[in-house]
Scaffold this active site. Structure first.
Site, PDB file in Angstrom:
ATOM      1  N   ASN A  47     -27.889  -0.101  62.943  1.00 52.55           N
ATOM      2  CA  ASN A  47     -27.362   1.303  63.789  1.00 52.55           C
ATOM      3  C   ASN A  47     -27.595   1.038  65.075  1.00 52.55           C
ATOM      4  OD1 ASN A  47     -29.110   3.337  61.064  1.00 52.55           O
ATOM      5  ND2 ASN A  47     -27.143   2.662  61.217  1.00 52.55           N
ATOM      6  N   ASP A  82     -28.336   9.156  53.403  1.00 49.31           N
ATOM      7  CA  ASP A  82     -26.706   8.858  53.945  1.00 49.31           C
ATOM      8  C   ASP A  82     -26.004  10.232  54.085  1.00 49.31           C
ATOM      9  OD1 ASP A  82     -24.702   7.880  55.028  1.00 49.31           O
ATOM     10  OD2 ASP A  82     -24.096   6.694  53.386  1.00 49.31           O
TER      11      ASP A  82
HETATM   12  C1  FPP Z   1     -26.997   7.920  57.768  1.00 46.89           C
HETATM   13  O1  FPP Z   1     -26.155   9.152  58.024  1.00 46.89           O
HETATM   14  C2  FPP Z   1     -28.328   8.374  58.337  1.00 46.89           C
HETATM   15  C3  FPP Z   1     -28.889   7.583  59.414  1.00 46.89           C
HETATM   16  C4  FPP Z   1     -28.230   6.582  59.963  1.00 46.89           C
HETATM   17  C5  FPP Z   1     -30.079   8.012  59.879  1.00 46.89           C
HETATM   18  C6  FPP Z   1     -31.114   8.737  59.093  1.00 46.89           C
HETATM   19  C7  FPP Z   1     -31.829   9.422  59.937  1.00 46.89           C
HETATM   20  C8  FPP Z   1     -32.199  10.592  59.670  1.00 46.89           C
HETATM   21  C9  FPP Z   1     -32.547  11.444  58.433  1.00 46.89           C
HETATM   22  C10 FPP Z   1     -33.286  11.193  60.916  1.00 46.89           C
HETATM   23  C11 FPP Z   1     -34.260  10.476  61.358  1.00 46.89           C
HETATM   24  C12 FPP Z   1     -35.372  10.032  60.357  1.00 46.89           C
HETATM   25  C13 FPP Z   1     -36.630  10.241  60.563  1.00 46.89           C
HETATM   26  C14 FPP Z   1     -37.666  10.055  59.516  1.00 46.89           C
HETATM   27  C15 FPP Z   1     -37.309  10.818  61.820  1.00 46.89           C
HETATM   28  P1  FPP Z   1     -24.976   8.851  58.851  1.00 46.89           P
HETATM   29  O2  FPP Z   1     -25.113   9.261  60.222  1.00 46.89           O
HETATM   30  O3  FPP Z   1     -24.410   7.580  58.537  1.00 46.89           O
HETATM   31  O4  FPP Z   1     -23.668   9.775  58.083  1.00 46.89           O
HETATM   32  P2  FPP Z   1     -22.227   9.551  57.857  1.00 46.89           P
HETATM   33  O5  FPP Z   1     -22.194   8.410  56.821  1.00 46.89           O
HETATM   34  O6  FPP Z   1     -21.861  10.728  57.275  1.00 46.89           O
HETATM   35  O7  FPP Z   1     -21.620   9.389  58.996  1.00 46.89           O
END
Ligand code: FPP
Length: 245
Positions: free
Chosen positions: A62, A14
Site C-alpha cells: 500500500n 476492501d
Molecule cells: C481497501 O480499500 C482498503 C485499504 C487499503 C485500507 C483499509 C483501511 C481502512 C479501513 C482504514 C484504516 C484502518 C484502521 C483500522 C485505522 P481500497 O482503497 O483498495 O478500495 P478500492 O479497491 O475500492 O479502491
C-alpha cells in the site's frame, strides 16, 4: 447440530475507494467511513465470543499508493489508535499488530505503543491490526531468523519443521483464522496470511467495506457455521469424530 466454535476471523476490508467513488466522494472519505465500521465489527465479534479479529489495515504494497492517500491513511490510523484507546480498555480488548510497524510514521507509532501498552493485560479478546504487513515479507523475515539459529548452532537443519517456522511468524502466539472475509467482490488473498490460512474457510461478499455492517458480519459467521471442515480427511471421518466429542 453441534455449534461450531469460531475463535479467529480475519478480514480484508476492501472497497473503500469504490464506495467513495459511487457516492461522488474522495477516496479518503471511503477510508474514513471504513474506520467507523471497524468499531462496529470489533464490537460484534466480541459479542459473538470471537477471541481474535485480524484486520488488513495497510499492506506492505500500500506504500505505492499516491502519497496523499498514504498520508491520509496514516492520519486515520493515528486518530483511530488515539480515540479508540479508551473504548478498547473499557471493552477489555487487547491491541496487537502483525507486520513491520517500525516503518510507520512516528506519530502513528507513538499512539500504537500507547494503545498496546494500555490494553496489554486483556488476553480474552484481541484486535490484531495488520500494518505494513505482507505474507511474503513475513516469510523472508522468518527464514532469516531460522538461518541465523542454524548458523549459531541453536538448531540443526533437520529440526526445521512448521512448528519452528511458526515460532518466527508475526502470528506465533495467535491461532490460525477459521474464517477469512473479503469484501467488495474481489476473490484473492493479496499477500495476506498465506501460511496461516492453509485450512481457513473463505467468505466473499460483493458489499463494499464501508457498508459491511454487523448484520453482514453475522451472515458471514452463519455461513461458516454451516460448513464442514475436513482438513484433508473424509466427510465420514469428520462426522464420526463429531459424534465422539
Ligand atoms: C481497501 O480499500 C482498503 C485499504 C487499503 C485500507 C483499509 C483501511 C481502512 C479501513 C482504514 C484504516 C484502518 C484502521 C483500522 C485505522 P481500497 O482503497 O483498495 O478500495 P478500492 O479497491 O475500492 O479502491
Amino acid at each position: 447440530m453441534i455449534e461450531k466454535k469460531i475463535n479467529h476471523v480475519a478480514i480484508i476490508m476492501d472497497g473503500n475507494g469504490r464506495w467513495a467513488k459511487s457516492k461522488g466522494l474522495l477516496r479518503l472519505e471511503g477510508h474514513r467511513k471504513g474506520v467507523e465500521n471497524v468499531r462496529k465489527v470489533v464490537d460484534k465479534a466480541r459479542e459473538l465470543g470471537i477471541r481474535y479479529i485480524t484486520l488488513y489495515a495497510f499492506s506492505a504494497e500500500n506504500w505505492d499508493r499516491p502519497q496523499s492517500e498514504v498520508t491520509g491513511l496514516m492520519t486515520l490510523l493515528k486518530t483511530f489508535l488515539k480515540s479508540e484507546r479508551k473504548n478498547l480498555v473499557k471493552k477489555q480488548v487487547r491491541l496487537l499488530t502483525i507486520g513491520d510497524t517500525s516503518k510507520l510514521p512516528e506519530g502513528a507509532k507513538k499512539e500504537l505503543i500507547k494503545t498496546k501498552d494500555a490494553t496489554a493485560g486483556f488476553t480474552n479478546h484481541n484486535l490484531i491490526l495488520a500494518l505494513n504487513y505482507g505474507a511474503r515479507q513475513e516469510l523472508e523475515f522468518a527464514v532469516k531468523k531460522i538461518a541465523e539459529k542454524v548458523l549459531d548452532h541453536k538448531i540443526v537443519l533437520n529440526d526445521i519443521d512448521y512448528s519452528i517456522i511458526k515460532q518466527e511468524l508475526y502470528t506465533q502466539d495467535i491461532p490460525d483464522p477459521e474464517l477469512v472475509i473479503r469484501t467488495s467482490g474481489e476473490h484473492r488473498l493479496s499477500n495476506f496470511l498465506l501460511l496461516q490460512t492453509a485450512y481457513s474457510e473463505f467468505y466473499f461478499t460483493p458489499i463494499f467495506w464501508p457498508e459491511f455492517n454487523e448484520n453482514e458480519f453475522e451472515k458471514a459467521i452463519d455461513s461458516y457455521k454451516g460448513r464442514e471442515r475436513r482438513f484433508g480427511k473424509t466427510g465420514d471421518q469428520i462426522q464420526k469424530a463429531i459424534i465422539k466429542e
